[in-house]
Scaffold this motif. Structure first.
Motif, PDB file in Angstrom:
ATOM      1  N   LYS A   1      61.469 -17.175  72.266  1.00  0.00           N
ATOM      2  CA  LYS A   1      60.421 -17.817  73.051  1.00  0.00           C
ATOM      3  C   LYS A   1      60.742 -19.301  73.164  1.00  0.00           C
ATOM      4  CE  LYS A   1      56.901 -14.339  72.073  1.00  0.00           C
ATOM      5  NZ  LYS A   1      55.553 -14.055  71.528  1.00  0.00           N
ATOM      6  N   ARG A   2      59.991 -20.159  72.483  1.00  0.00           N
ATOM      7  CA  ARG A   2      60.240 -21.601  72.585  1.00  0.00           C
ATOM      8  C   ARG A   2      60.869 -22.190  71.315  1.00  0.00           C
ATOM      9  NH1 ARG A   2      57.989 -24.240  76.772  1.00  0.00           N
ATOM     10  NH2 ARG A   2      56.602 -23.084  78.142  1.00  0.00           N
ATOM     11  N   PHE A   3      61.218 -21.340  70.379  1.00  0.00           N
ATOM     12  CA  PHE A   3      61.774 -21.814  69.117  1.00  0.00           C
ATOM     13  C   PHE A   3      63.296 -21.679  69.150  1.00  0.00           C
ATOM     14  CE2 PHE A   3      57.430 -20.616  68.162  1.00  0.00           C
ATOM     15  CZ  PHE A   3      56.991 -21.690  67.383  1.00  0.00           C
ATOM     16  N   LEU A   4      63.980 -22.768  68.819  1.00  0.00           N
ATOM     17  CA  LEU A   4      65.436 -22.819  68.869  1.00  0.00           C
ATOM     18  C   LEU A   4      65.967 -23.138  67.475  1.00  0.00           C
ATOM     19  CD1 LEU A   4      67.917 -22.766  70.818  1.00  0.00           C
ATOM     20  CD2 LEU A   4      67.700 -25.257  70.936  1.00  0.00           C
ATOM     21  N   ILE A   5      66.906 -22.323  66.996  1.00  0.00           N
ATOM     22  CA  ILE A   5      67.530 -22.529  65.689  1.00  0.00           C
ATOM     23  C   ILE A   5      69.042 -22.584  65.887  1.00  0.00           C
ATOM     24  CG2 ILE A   5      67.810 -21.655  63.342  1.00  0.00           C
ATOM     25  CD1 ILE A   5      65.208 -20.133  63.695  1.00  0.00           C
ATOM     26  N   VAL A   6      69.675 -23.652  65.405  1.00  0.00           N
ATOM     27  CA  VAL A   6      71.128 -23.815  65.557  1.00  0.00           C
ATOM     28  C   VAL A   6      71.726 -24.120  64.183  1.00  0.00           C
ATOM     29  CG1 VAL A   6      72.991 -25.010  66.749  1.00  0.00           C
ATOM     30  CG2 VAL A   6      70.777 -24.730  67.878  1.00  0.00           C
ATOM     31  N   PRO A   7      72.182 -23.109  63.448  1.00  0.00           N
ATOM     32  CA  PRO A   7      72.868 -23.355  62.173  1.00  0.00           C
ATOM     33  C   PRO A   7      74.356 -23.618  62.408  1.00  0.00           C
ATOM     34  CG  PRO A   7      72.555 -21.012  62.487  1.00  0.00           C
ATOM     35  CD  PRO A   7      71.951 -21.684  63.699  1.00  0.00           C
TER      36      PRO A   7
ATOM     37  N   ASN B   1      69.584 -27.109  62.762  1.00  0.00           N
ATOM     38  CA  ASN B   1      68.584 -27.730  63.622  1.00  0.00           C
ATOM     39  C   ASN B   1      67.501 -26.711  63.949  1.00  0.00           C
ATOM     40  OD1 ASN B   1      69.357 -30.627  64.825  1.00  0.00           O
ATOM     41  ND2 ASN B   1      71.231 -29.480  64.418  1.00  0.00           N
ATOM     42  N   LEU B   2      66.250 -27.111  63.751  1.00  0.00           N
ATOM     43  CA  LEU B   2      65.093 -26.273  64.049  1.00  0.00           C
ATOM     44  C   LEU B   2      64.280 -26.969  65.122  1.00  0.00           C
ATOM     45  CD1 LEU B   2      64.051 -25.633  60.331  1.00  0.00           C
ATOM     46  CD2 LEU B   2      65.579 -24.231  61.727  1.00  0.00           C
ATOM     47  N   GLY B   3      64.157 -26.353  66.288  1.00  0.00           N
ATOM     48  CA  GLY B   3      63.511 -27.021  67.414  1.00  0.00           C
ATOM     49  C   GLY B   3      62.398 -26.206  68.030  1.00  0.00           C
ATOM     50  N   TYR B   4      61.457 -26.915  68.640  1.00  0.00           N
ATOM     51  CA  TYR B   4      60.413 -26.285  69.452  1.00  0.00           C
ATOM     52  C   TYR B   4      60.401 -26.983  70.796  1.00  0.00           C
ATOM     53  CZ  TYR B   4      55.955 -24.673  71.274  1.00  0.00           C
ATOM     54  OH  TYR B   4      54.993 -24.113  72.067  1.00  0.00           O
TER      55      TYR B   4
ATOM     56  N   GLY C   1      58.468 -27.502  74.183  1.00  0.00           N
ATOM     57  CA  GLY C   1      57.202 -27.332  74.875  1.00  0.00           C
ATOM     58  C   GLY C   1      57.332 -27.556  76.365  1.00  0.00           C
ATOM     59  N   ASP C   2      56.184 -27.589  77.066  1.00  0.00           N
ATOM     60  CA  ASP C   2      56.188 -27.812  78.507  1.00  0.00           C
ATOM     61  C   ASP C   2      56.778 -29.170  78.859  1.00  0.00           C
ATOM     62  OD1 ASP C   2      55.097 -25.378  78.857  1.00  0.00           O
ATOM     63  OD2 ASP C   2      53.065 -26.071  79.249  1.00  0.00           O
ATOM     64  N   ASP C   3      56.315 -30.214  78.189  1.00  0.00           N
ATOM     65  CA  ASP C   3      56.783 -31.564  78.495  1.00  0.00           C
ATOM     66  C   ASP C   3      57.089 -32.362  77.234  1.00  0.00           C
ATOM     67  OD1 ASP C   3      54.219 -31.787  77.603  1.00  0.00           O
ATOM     68  OD2 ASP C   3      53.386 -32.508  79.503  1.00  0.00           O
ATOM     69  N   PHE C   4      57.391 -31.660  76.136  1.00  0.00           N
ATOM     70  CA  PHE C   4      57.756 -32.342  74.897  1.00  0.00           C
ATOM     71  C   PHE C   4      58.667 -31.432  74.081  1.00  0.00           C
ATOM     72  CE2 PHE C   4      54.347 -29.620  73.581  1.00  0.00           C
ATOM     73  CZ  PHE C   4      54.631 -29.285  72.258  1.00  0.00           C
ATOM     74  N   PHE C   5      59.325 -32.016  73.094  1.00  0.00           N
ATOM     75  CA  PHE C   5      60.121 -31.211  72.174  1.00  0.00           C
ATOM     76  C   PHE C   5      60.018 -31.804  70.767  1.00  0.00           C
ATOM     77  CE2 PHE C   5      63.141 -34.492  73.454  1.00  0.00           C
ATOM     78  CZ  PHE C   5      63.764 -34.824  72.262  1.00  0.00           C
ATOM     79  N   LEU C   6      60.191 -30.945  69.789  1.00  0.00           N
ATOM     80  CA  LEU C   6      60.260 -31.329  68.384  1.00  0.00           C
ATOM     81  C   LEU C   6      61.534 -30.738  67.802  1.00  0.00           C
ATOM     82  CD1 LEU C   6      56.594 -30.471  67.282  1.00  0.00           C
ATOM     83  CD2 LEU C   6      57.478 -32.735  67.828  1.00  0.00           C
ATOM     84  N   ASN C   7      62.227 -31.505  66.977  1.00  0.00           N
ATOM     85  CA  ASN C   7      63.444 -30.995  66.353  1.00  0.00           C
ATOM     86  C   ASN C   7      63.576 -31.590  64.953  1.00  0.00           C
ATOM     87  OD1 ASN C   7      66.195 -29.557  66.740  1.00  0.00           O
ATOM     88  ND2 ASN C   7      66.753 -31.570  65.944  1.00  0.00           N
ATOM     89  N   ALA C   8      64.019 -30.772  64.031  1.00  0.00           N
ATOM     90  CA  ALA C   8      64.285 -31.232  62.668  1.00  0.00           C
ATOM     91  C   ALA C   8      65.690 -30.798  62.280  1.00  0.00           C
ATOM     92  CB  ALA C   8      63.262 -30.670  61.690  1.00  0.00           C
ATOM     93  N   MET C   9      66.500 -31.764  61.835  1.00  0.00           N
ATOM     94  CA  MET C   9      67.844 -31.476  61.340  1.00  0.00           C
ATOM     95  C   MET C   9      67.817 -31.570  59.823  1.00  0.00           C
ATOM     96  SD  MET C   9      70.802 -32.751  59.873  1.00  0.00           S
ATOM     97  CE  MET C   9      70.589 -34.527  60.019  1.00  0.00           C
ATOM     98  N   LEU C  10      68.330 -30.531  59.146  1.00  0.00           N
ATOM     99  CA  LEU C  10      68.390 -30.504  57.689  1.00  0.00           C
ATOM    100  C   LEU C  10      69.843 -30.370  57.264  1.00  0.00           C
ATOM    101  CD1 LEU C  10      65.483 -27.956  57.063  1.00  0.00           C
ATOM    102  CD2 LEU C  10      65.330 -30.458  57.094  1.00  0.00           C
ATOM    103  N   ARG C  11      70.234 -31.164  56.247  1.00  0.00           N
ATOM    104  CA  ARG C  11      71.611 -31.136  55.748  1.00  0.00           C
ATOM    105  C   ARG C  11      71.561 -31.309  54.232  1.00  0.00           C
ATOM    106  NH1 ARG C  11      74.237 -35.228  58.835  1.00  0.00           N
ATOM    107  NH2 ARG C  11      73.733 -36.760  57.229  1.00  0.00           N
ATOM    108  N   ASN C  12      72.420 -30.563  53.498  1.00  0.00           N
ATOM    109  CA  ASN C  12      72.397 -30.654  52.049  1.00  0.00           C
ATOM    110  C   ASN C  12      73.717 -30.166  51.480  1.00  0.00           C
ATOM    111  OD1 ASN C  12      71.487 -29.737  49.122  1.00  0.00           O
ATOM    112  ND2 ASN C  12      69.876 -31.048  49.945  1.00  0.00           N
TER     113      ASN C  12
END
Length: 332
Positions: free
Chosen positions: A226-232, A260-263, A265-276
């Motif tokens: 759907k609108r959730f994007l995951i890029v390992p 990277n974990l992203g959402y 939206g219609d006119d916005f986006f959220l993304n979080a990058m995690l590294r360890n």
């Protein structure tokens, strides 16, 4: 006879005046008024003047096109496809006209206000920007519909607010990668496998012990539900000779994977990058949060980026930094 020419001249002036008004309305996009004047002229006199202007079908088509593009329903439909557009860009499936075959790769942004919690080279405030492009070279050499690319990303830290405005750091990342399409029945959210070689360097020599570089082989994929994007992504560092390794502890601070974990939206986006580095006794890692909002509905986003951890830049890869930046991001 003179009277006839006088009447004809006045009539021609009226026609010219009406025609100029109609053309003016058309330029302004008011096709309804333009059509009324054209109809009036057609009824008054069947002259070739009308054939020099757009016909009624064309005007009505433009009018309907203008109305349709102004409806919220159409705008929403276009925005609903943003997640598909983002995925098409990642997979290299863009359909827009592009004679050079060059397209955006990673994020392209300009952040004129970037603040860190440490004084770096005399100032806590600087400008951060990134340019990232890719070019498809060829495809289907193995008969698997795979695509071969060259990519280039440059991230720069510019001390614009200091005297002489030096560039504190530039990170150059040329890479070569191959995308293999993957399709499983019932698993449409799993799309591809990417294998690549990435070189990253700051372009400095060893005179002041500021040289930073490393080479990696990596594998990544993308999941879109759907609108959730995951890029390992995972990587393996190609080791250098012990005496020539500029940064032997790079993996300790940068780890061997990120996600990277992203959402979208219609006119916005959220993304979080995690590294360890997954070393629980000497744990090092980083998190980056990206937030963008399309203010003017034109693909240029107001963008906020927050970073906390190690590896903010190559020159500071072994320093824990906290940075918040704001500016603009281009999504195309």
């Amino acid at each position: 006879m003179k009277k006839f020419f006088l009447i004809f001249s006045l009539f021609s002036l009226c026609l010219a005046d009406d025609l100029s008004k109609a053309l003016e309305y058309e330029k302004k996009g008011d096709y309804k008024r333009a059509m009324q004047i054209y109809k009036k002229l057609a009824l008054q006199n069947q002259t070739p003047i009308l054939t020099q202007t757009p016909n009624s079908t064309e005007i009505l088509a433009k009018q309907n096109e203008t109305k349709s593009t102004q409806t919220p329903k159409n705008q929403k439909r276009q925005k609903d496809n943003f997640s598909q557009i983002a995925l098409a860009n990642y997979l290299g499936d863009e359909n827009s006209f592009n004679p050079l075959g060059i397209s955006s790769y990673k994020m392209n942004y300009f952040l004129p206000f970037s603040h860190t919690n440490h004084d770096l080279s005399g100032s806590k405030n600087e400008v951060k920007f990134q340019i990232s492009l890719k070019k498809r070279l060829f495809e289907n050499l193995l008969g698997l519909d795979e695509k071969y690319y060259l990519g280039y990303t440059q991230t720069s830290l510019w001390q614009l607010y200091r005297h002489s405005s030096p560039f504190r750091e530039n990170s150059y990342q040329p890479e070569f990668f191959v995308d293999f399409p993957i399709h499983f029945d019932g698993y449409d959210y799993f799309n591809n496998l990417r294998l690549g070689f990435l070189h990253e360097s700051n372009g400095k020599d060893d005179d002041h012990e500021q040289s930073r570089s490393w080479n990696r082989l990596y594998a990544s994929t993308t999941f879109l539900y759907k609108r959730f994007l995951i890029v390992p992504r995972i990587w393996y560092r190609i080791n250098e000779d012990g005496g020539e390794d500029d940064n032997p502890a790079m993996e300790h601070y940068m780890g061997n994977f990120d996600v990277n974990l992203g959402y979208l939206g219609d006119d916005f986006f959220l993304n979080a990058m995690l590294r360890n580095n997954l070393n629980f006794s000497r744990n090092k890692g980083a998190v980056q949060v990206d937030i963008g909002y399309d203010i003017f509905d034109n693909g240029i986003y107001y963008y906020v980026q927050y970073f906390n951890g190690y590896g903010d830049s190559l020159i500071d890869y072994n320093k824990r930094l906290e940075r918040i930046s704001t500016g603009f991001l281009i999504s195309y």
